[in-house]
Design a protein around this motif. Structure first.
Motif, short mmCIF file in Angstrom:
data_model
loop_
_atom_site.label_atom_id
_atom_site.label_comp_id
_atom_site.label_asym_id
_atom_site.label_seq_id
_atom_site.Cartn_x
_atom_site.Cartn_y
_atom_site.Cartn_z
N LEU A 145 -21.28 -35.11 6.03
CA LEU A 145 -20.89 -36.32 5.24
C LEU A 145 -20.08 -36.59 5.96
O LEU A 145 -19.58 -37.28 5.06
CB LEU A 145 -21.37 -35.94 4.05
CG LEU A 145 -22.41 -34.74 3.39
CD1 LEU A 145 -22.71 -34.99 1.78
CD2 LEU A 145 -23.88 -35.31 4.08
N GLY A 146 -18.28 -36.04 6.08
CA GLY A 146 -17.25 -36.50 6.02
C GLY A 146 -17.04 -37.75 7.34
O GLY A 146 -16.60 -37.88 7.98
N GLN A 147 -18.28 -36.61 8.58
CA GLN A 147 -17.91 -37.32 9.98
C GLN A 147 -18.84 -38.45 9.98
O GLN A 147 -19.86 -39.28 9.45
CB GLN A 147 -18.71 -36.15 10.30
CG GLN A 147 -17.72 -34.62 10.52
CD GLN A 147 -18.68 -33.77 11.61
OE1 GLN A 147 -19.46 -34.24 12.26
NE2 GLN A 147 -18.36 -32.96 11.71
N ALA A 148 -18.23 -39.63 10.81
CA ALA A 148 -18.92 -40.79 11.76
C ALA A 148 -19.80 -40.59 11.95
O ALA A 148 -20.10 -39.51 12.77
CB ALA A 148 -18.31 -41.84 12.00
N GLY A 149 -20.73 -41.76 12.16
CA GLY A 149 -22.09 -41.37 13.13
C GLY A 149 -23.03 -40.61 11.90
O GLY A 149 -22.97 -40.45 10.68
N THR A 150 -24.55 -40.55 12.68
CA THR A 150 -25.23 -40.43 12.16
C THR A 150 -25.66 -38.26 12.45
O THR A 150 -24.54 -37.81 13.38
CB THR A 150 -26.60 -40.56 13.15
OG1 THR A 150 -26.91 -41.71 12.58
CG2 THR A 150 -27.90 -39.60 12.23
N GLN A 151 -26.16 -38.00 10.84
CA GLN A 151 -25.67 -36.16 10.61
C GLN A 151 -26.82 -35.89 10.27
O GLN A 151 -27.69 -35.95 9.38
CB GLN A 151 -24.74 -35.99 9.79
CG GLN A 151 -23.12 -36.24 10.16
CD GLN A 151 -22.99 -35.88 11.24
OE1 GLN A 151 -23.02 -35.47 11.26
NE2 GLN A 151 -22.11 -36.83 11.77
N VAL A 152 -27.89 -35.15 11.82
CA VAL A 152 -28.34 -35.13 11.00
C VAL A 152 -29.20 -33.45 11.85
O VAL A 152 -28.75 -33.46 13.00
CB VAL A 152 -30.24 -35.97 11.88
CG1 VAL A 152 -30.62 -36.07 12.92
CG2 VAL A 152 -31.81 -35.22 11.12
N ASN A 153 -30.11 -32.35 11.77
CA ASN A 153 -30.83 -31.42 12.83
C ASN A 153 -32.29 -31.50 12.99
O ASN A 153 -32.82 -31.04 12.44
CB ASN A 153 -30.56 -30.47 11.79
CG ASN A 153 -29.32 -29.66 10.78
OD1 ASN A 153 -27.81 -30.15 11.73
ND2 ASN A 153 -28.87 -29.10 9.62
N LEU A 154 -31.90 -32.13 14.01
CA LEU A 154 -32.98 -32.26 14.63
C LEU A 154 -33.94 -31.16 15.79
O LEU A 154 -33.62 -30.94 16.63
CB LEU A 154 -33.21 -33.59 15.62
CG LEU A 154 -32.92 -35.07 15.25
CD1 LEU A 154 -33.06 -35.85 15.87
CD2 LEU A 154 -34.13 -35.25 14.11
N THR A 155 -33.98 -30.21 14.88
CA THR A 155 -33.91 -28.89 15.69
C THR A 155 -36.33 -29.47 15.59
O THR A 155 -36.40 -30.21 15.59
CB THR A 155 -34.35 -27.63 14.52
OG1 THR A 155 -34.78 -27.42 13.47
CG2 THR A 155 -32.84 -27.60 14.56
N SER A 156 -36.62 -28.07 16.18
CA SER A 156 -39.00 -28.02 16.41
C SER A 156 -39.25 -28.50 15.64
O SER A 156 -38.90 -27.95 14.18
CB SER A 156 -38.40 -26.82 17.25
OG SER A 156 -39.94 -26.57 17.23
N GLY A 157 -39.69 -29.04 15.51
CA GLY A 157 -40.58 -29.68 14.33
C GLY A 157 -39.76 -30.76 13.49
O GLY A 157 -41.09 -31.29 12.55
N VAL A 158 -39.15 -31.04 13.43
CA VAL A 158 -38.53 -32.04 13.11
C VAL A 158 -38.81 -33.43 13.73
O VAL A 158 -38.20 -33.60 14.74
CB VAL A 158 -36.65 -32.25 12.98
CG1 VAL A 158 -36.21 -33.45 11.92
CG2 VAL A 158 -36.57 -30.61 12.17
N PRO A 159 -38.97 -34.62 12.37
CA PRO A 159 -39.47 -35.69 13.52
C PRO A 159 -38.47 -36.64 13.39
O PRO A 159 -37.25 -36.29 12.94
CB PRO A 159 -40.14 -36.81 11.98
CG PRO A 159 -39.61 -35.93 10.95
CD PRO A 159 -39.42 -34.43 11.48
N VAL A 160 -38.49 -37.57 14.21
CA VAL A 160 -37.10 -38.35 14.76
C VAL A 160 -36.54 -39.44 14.05
O VAL A 160 -37.57 -39.56 13.76
CB VAL A 160 -37.48 -38.57 16.32
CG1 VAL A 160 -36.15 -39.57 17.30
CG2 VAL A 160 -37.75 -37.64 17.65
#
Length: 444
Positions: free
Chosen positions: A73-88
């Motif tokens: 959460l302290g890193q710049a930019g978008t943070q998300v874990n886009l693994t299999s089954g997770v919508p874009v």
């Protein structure tokens, strides 16, 4: 008597966040680092300066931001874990900062520059309400004097409070939430001992909530040098505020009658009223924005330096999400609501599938939860008792509603009308504090 109010006329079940709302009497030991520039004037005097006096925030986030809630959460930019089954994620989100989280578990599903310290605009009123709302019964009346309305910034949003007229605390809070009235904020601040004291109280409460990105200079969110918050902190404010029944009522109210001026008619004093409507467009709708299904608040804002800001809470199929969006670069009408709706849509699709990138932390004063299923919570007056299953079985308890200082929050659901307690039960699902249970608003 409180002014009549109109709430949302559709099924809506909202579980508010699971943490304690605590009144503070002194700042905690760990303080947030002061942003630059640091204000040199007192809040009461500097509040009259123009919006252009605040330094415009940098175009890019700093390299080092807070890691409260998790390193990512302290890193710049978008943070998300886009693994299999997770919508874009939606590709047309232009906000400088945003965050979407599970209001019940505290899991942060995705974020973008979550801890970037930016001007908050009137979303800061969530912290104001969470700090001051418990201090006065809603039936308390206050006659407004000239000093109550002094020090507001040029061009402030107003609900229309008049010197010499009396208003209930209930009226004033409707003015804060529906019309984002800085005049209502200043009257309540003076009732609280003055603007400077209220600012101090808000900063102390932010520290207690571990909202360490926040520095309050004026309680209404008007642009001031050094006044900052973050999408992460604004979400913490909403989550804490939703523990309070009155907060939930005000932030979910679509329209209400507000007291007008007293006039003489046939020798008698007559007090008129006028209609006010919530400016949260996901709640009230607009020509290019539909009412968001399951929405129940929380607060919007817009100033010169902050741009448009918004925090919302919504429920769908038993899932309750919080979203905060700050300053979309796209300059379309109602863009902040459009982007918030897209992020919420993604969150509801991804919740239960995506691995969190962080969490919403509990207040510093909340101990590690040691309650087990079956533990009993203190009941709200008029609350029923019922049972709700948890991961480890079922829990039975009186409905828990916060008093002004501590306890377990209760969640909100809206279909219009008066609050009716449906069910209660305090239980744990791998969290550090008990979760709330259900309250529903029904049609009369």
């Amino acid at each position: 008597m409180p002014a009549p109010l109109q709430t949302i006329r559709r099924p809506l079940l909202v579980l508010s966040a699971a943490l304690s709302s605590l009144a503070l009497t002194a700042p905690v030991a760990l303080a947030a680092p002061s942003p630059t520039p640091t204000p040199t004037a007192t809040p009461s005097s500097s509040a009259s300066s123009s919006a252009g006096s605040s330094a415009t925030p940098a175009a890019t986030p700093p390299a080092n931001m807070s890691s409260v809630g998790g390193t990512r959460l302290g890193q710049a930019g978008t943070q998300v874990n886009l693994t299999s089954g997770v919508p874009v994620l939606p590709k047309d989100v232009t906000a400088r900062s945003w965050i979407v989280s599970d209001a019940e578990s505290g899991a942060v599903l995705a974020s973008h520059n979550a801890h970037w310290r930016l001007p908050p605009a009137s979303t800061l009123k969530m912290l104001f309400a969470d700090t001051v709302l418990p201090k006065f019964p809603k039936t308390t009346e206050h006659k407004v004097v000239a000093s109550d309305l002094a020090g507001m910034g040029t061009g402030s949003s107003l609900v229309g409070i008049k010197e010499g007229e009396s208003y209930t605390v209930h009226d004033l809070w409707l003015g804060v939430f529906l019309r984002s009235g800085n005049d209502a904020v200043h009257v309540l601040s003076h009732m609280n001992g003055g603007v400077a004291k209220t600012v101090s109280d808000m900063n102390a409460h932010a520290q207690d909530l571990q909202a360490l990105d926040t520095r309050v200079v004026t309680p209404d969110g008007y642009d001031e040098p050094g006044q900052v918050s973050s999408a992460y902190d604004l979400t913490l404010f909403a989550r804490s505020g939703l523990q309070k029944k009155d907060f939930r009522e005000y932030c979910s109210t679509v329209s209400a009658k507000f007291p007008g001026e007293t006039t003489k008619k046939k020798g008698k004093s007559v007090r008129g009223t006028f209609d006010i409507q919530n400016t949260n467009r996901l709640l009230s709708g607009d020509s290019d924005v539909s009412v968001y299904p399951g929405i129940a608040g929380v607060k919007n804002g817009n100033t010169t330096n902050a741009g448009a800001t918004f925090t919302g809470v919504a429920e769908r199929n038993g899932k309750v999400l919080l979203v905060t969006v700050m300053n979309p670069e796209k300059a379309e009408h109602n863009e902040v609501y459009k982007e918030a709706a897209k992020i919420l849509d993604w969150g509801f699709q991804a919740d239960g599938k995506v691995q969190p990138v962080g969490e919403l932390v509990a207040p510093k004063n909340v101990p590690q939860a040691s309650a087990q299923p079956g533990a009993t919570a203190t009941g709200e007056a008029g609350g029923d008792t019922s049972t709700k299953p948890s991961a480890g079985g079922s829990a039975s308890a009186s409905a828990a509603e916060e008093d002004s200082s501590s306890g377990v929050g209760i969640a909100l659901a809206v279909t219009g009308g008066l609050l009716v307690l449906l069910a209660a039960g305090v239980f744990l699902v791998n969290r550090r504090w008990p979760l709330p249970d259900l309250v529903r608003r029904r049609r009369p």
